[in-house]
Scaffold this active site. Structure first.
Site, PDB file in Angstrom:
ATOM      1  N   GLU A 308       0.772   2.091  41.248  1.00 21.04           N
ATOM      2  CA  GLU A 308       0.011   2.039  39.982  1.00 21.04           C
ATOM      3  C   GLU A 308      -0.607   3.403  39.702  1.00 21.04           C
ATOM      4  O   GLU A 308      -1.797   3.518  39.365  1.00 21.04           O
ATOM      5  CB  GLU A 308      -1.081   0.965  40.049  1.00 21.04           C
ATOM      6  CG  GLU A 308      -0.546  -0.403  40.442  1.00 21.04           C
ATOM      7  CD  GLU A 308      -1.594  -1.507  40.427  1.00 21.04           C
ATOM      8  OE1 GLU A 308      -1.326  -2.563  39.833  1.00 21.04           O
ATOM      9  OE2 GLU A 308      -2.686  -1.304  40.998  1.00 21.04           O
ATOM     10  N   CYS A 402      -7.354  -8.310  36.881  1.00 25.75           N
ATOM     11  CA  CYS A 402      -8.350  -7.265  36.599  1.00 25.75           C
ATOM     12  C   CYS A 402      -8.454  -6.961  35.117  1.00 25.75           C
ATOM     13  O   CYS A 402      -9.550  -6.711  34.604  1.00 25.75           O
ATOM     14  CB  CYS A 402      -7.994  -5.996  37.368  1.00 25.75           C
ATOM     15  SG  CYS A 402      -6.297  -5.420  37.141  1.00 25.75           S
TER      16      CYS A 402
END
Ligand SMILES: [Zn+2]
Length: 599
Positions: A308, A402
């Site tokens: 990521e 998230c």
């Protein structure tokens, strides 16, 4: 029935103390009232916040905390950072309450806060997954356990709650937890840092709220402890954790994008509170390098699915862009803090690019469905790649959730990012119709932005002559203020009550080319209009979008369609039709591309 809670202050998410070294002061959350484009998104978000309460129940996050509190039996579920979703949602509820007080919000907030408080250990420790699943074995795997990360989000929620409602219940929990952390970690205690930053921003803000210098000192410690070799042999290179070099020596952002920008935002807070020019200068360098080499035209951050992460400079693939919604949010938080510290328009420009594009694409027009990753191209024959793949369209929630509550708290607190003040007057950084009231100054803003470039600011009240500062975005070549040419940056206009200042931003469609080192889009252009990046979506084309080409010289037209995609201005270029990037995949997850090869 009316809600009874009242705030102790109306300060927003980042409120420097009176002694902090900042160029600009943020306004209170109640000082700005908006209508128009962003208010539409906030209305949808308000519904999403109510839905979010159900999602947290269905996903088990709330039950985890009940189990930790001894109020329920069973095993905790979900990722190690499950608690953080609850806290981000609580923060969203707080900002939403400041905008639109209601008993429903207050009751949800108090109920969930009580569950959180009950789960806290006597010594202040709190993490339901560690307390239950890991037999209360604390800090045994801090690079991955997210214990400080969850604490950080709890503290941020607590600060928002007391600022917006006056309720101190969560602040009491946050204070005990921060005291526990300050008693456990630090220069003369255990040397360690969490693998995922956010505690830095949170501790500074807690200090700003309560004045406890230990919490500011712990934030400074966590910033300076990074890059000292504390995280090694944890399954990823130190780069992933932003732990390769000390923050004040780094010249770029690298590794996991959300971690990197959260850390930088927290470091900016520390620099402001401690008047640390060296640290601030390092952050300026890193921010410039990021925007010049590692940011997508959409403001998206993070080029790699692997880790990521930020890629190398100019490594910006379009179809495999990760560009996590949370990274755009963290980017806005960092840019906003840099803007407060320096007053430099480049940071407000970056906030605009990220908010209108890379961030806003992460949420559906309905407000309740989300993208985790935000590529700039979605191919016709794309293979769905896990539940984060755009091939599935936006989703109501994720196993790793998230992004959704992060979107919620950002939209509900958005007024906090639009304007600031200093001793001389008020600075308008982002344009939305509405009112701004701060001290003895009252302004009214009329605009159809981002669809139209005319912004009219009327001074309704002022104690005397004030200085209005209006941001002219870097893209706005040919802007005028009061009929006179205005260069990008801030145009300062002296004004008295009754004055009306007119800013005109040119809204011609722009064909943007990338830096020649960005191999992925060489020979392509992206169309932009105002702050919006445009995209070609399959829904509007017979030819596969993969095969589209654009004649940069072809005549372009624009037309506003109030009934399309919540009301958008559509751009045509030759026989191509483009819609704002943020609005893609609201008619199904159709193939799409931002960068289009030229003929
Ligand atoms: Zn996320």
């Amino acid at each position: 029935m009316t809600a009874t809670s009242s705030p102790t202050s109306t300060r927003g998410p980042a409120a420097p103390t009176s002694t902090a070294r900042v160029a600009l002061r943020p306004l209170g959350v109640g000082d700005v009232r908006i209508d128009g484009f962003w208010a539409d998104r906030q209305r949808a978000n308000a519904t999403a916040i109510t839905v979010g309460r159900q999602r947290l129940e269905e996903a088990g996050n709330l039950q985890n905390l009940r189990i930790a509190a001894g109020r329920a039996e069973g095993e905790v579920v979900g990722p190690v950072f499950a608690d953080s979703d609850v806290y981000k949602w609580l923060e969203a509820v707080a900002w939403e309450y400041a905008r639109r007080p209601s008993d429903e919000l207050l009751e949800m907030q108090r109920e969930v806060t009580a569950i959180v408080a009950a789960a806290q250990a006597d010594d202040g420790y709190l993490n339901s997954v560690v307390q239950v699943r890991h037999g209360n074995a604390r800090y045994t795997d801090l690079p991955w356990s997210h214990e400080h990360y969850c604490a950080g989000h709890l503290i941020q929620a607590a600060v928002a709650q007391v600022r917006c409602t006056g309720d101190t219940a969560l602040l009491d929990v946050a204070g005990k937890l921060a005291d526990h952390l300050a008693g456990t970690f630090g220069a003369d205690r255990r040397h360690d840092v969490d693998g995922h930053p956010v505690i830095e921003m949170a501790l500074v803000e807690l200090h700003r709220e309560t004045g406890d210098p230990r919490h500011l000192e712990l934030a400074r410690y966590f910033v300076d402890a990074r890059g000292q070799g504390l995280i090694s042999a944890h399954g990823r290179e130190p780069t992933y954790f932003s732990d390769r070099v000390p923050v004040r020596e780094a010249i770029t952002v690298e590794g996991h994008a959300v971690r990197a920008v959260y850390l930088a935002a927290g470091a900016a807070d520390v620099a402001a509170e401690l008047d640390d020019e060296g640290l601030l200068q390092a952050l300026r360098t890193q921010f410039d390098h990021m925007t010049a080499t590692k940011m997508y035209v959409t403001g998206g951050l993070g080029a790699r699915w692997e880790g990521e992460a930020f890629g190398d400079p100019f490594e910006l693939p379009t179809d495999r862009a990760y560009a996590e919604t949370c990274a755009a949010i963290g980017g806005v938080q960092w840019a906003w803090r840099m803007l407060l510290a320096t007053g430099d328009a480049r940071y407000a420009d970056a906030v605009e690019r990220m908010l209108y594009n890379g961030f806003l694409a992460g949420v559906s027009l309905s407000g309740s469905e989300y993208f985790y990753v935000n590529p700039l191209q979605h191919r016709s024959d794309a293979h769905a790649d896990g539940n984060r793949s755009p091939a599935h369209g936006r989703r109501g929630w994720f196993d790793c959730a998230c992004c959704p509550p992060n979107v919620m708290r950002t939209l509900s607190g958005l007024e906090g990012y639009l304007a600031t003040r200093d001793d001389a007057g008020v600075q308008l950084h982002q344009y939305a119709p509405g009112t701004i009231t701060t001290g003895e100054i009252g302004l009214e803003v009329e605009t159809e932005y981002p669809w139209d470039g005319l912004v009219r600011v009327r001074v309704d009240e002022a104690p005397g002559p004030i200085r209005l500062s209006l941001r002219v975005p870097a893209w706005a070549e040919g802007a005028t203020v009061g009929g006179r040419p205005a260069a990008p940056g801030y145009v300062e206009v002296p004004a008295v009550p009754g004055d009306v200042v007119e800013l005109r931003l040119p809204m011609e469609v722009r064909a943007t080319t990338a830096h020649p080192r960005v191999d992925a889009v060489r020979g392509c252009v992206a169309l932009e209009r105002g702050p919006l990046v445009y995209a070609a979506e399959q829904t509007d084309h017979d030819t596969p979008v993969d095969d589209l080409r654009i004649d940069p010289a072809a005549p372009r037209t624009v037309a506003h369609h109030p009934d399309l995609l919540g009301g958008v201005t559509v751009v045509t270029a030759g026989d191509l039709t483009l819609v704002p990037y943020y609005s893609w995949a609201n008619r199904g997850p159709a193939p799409m591309r931002v960068w289009i090869p030229t003929i």
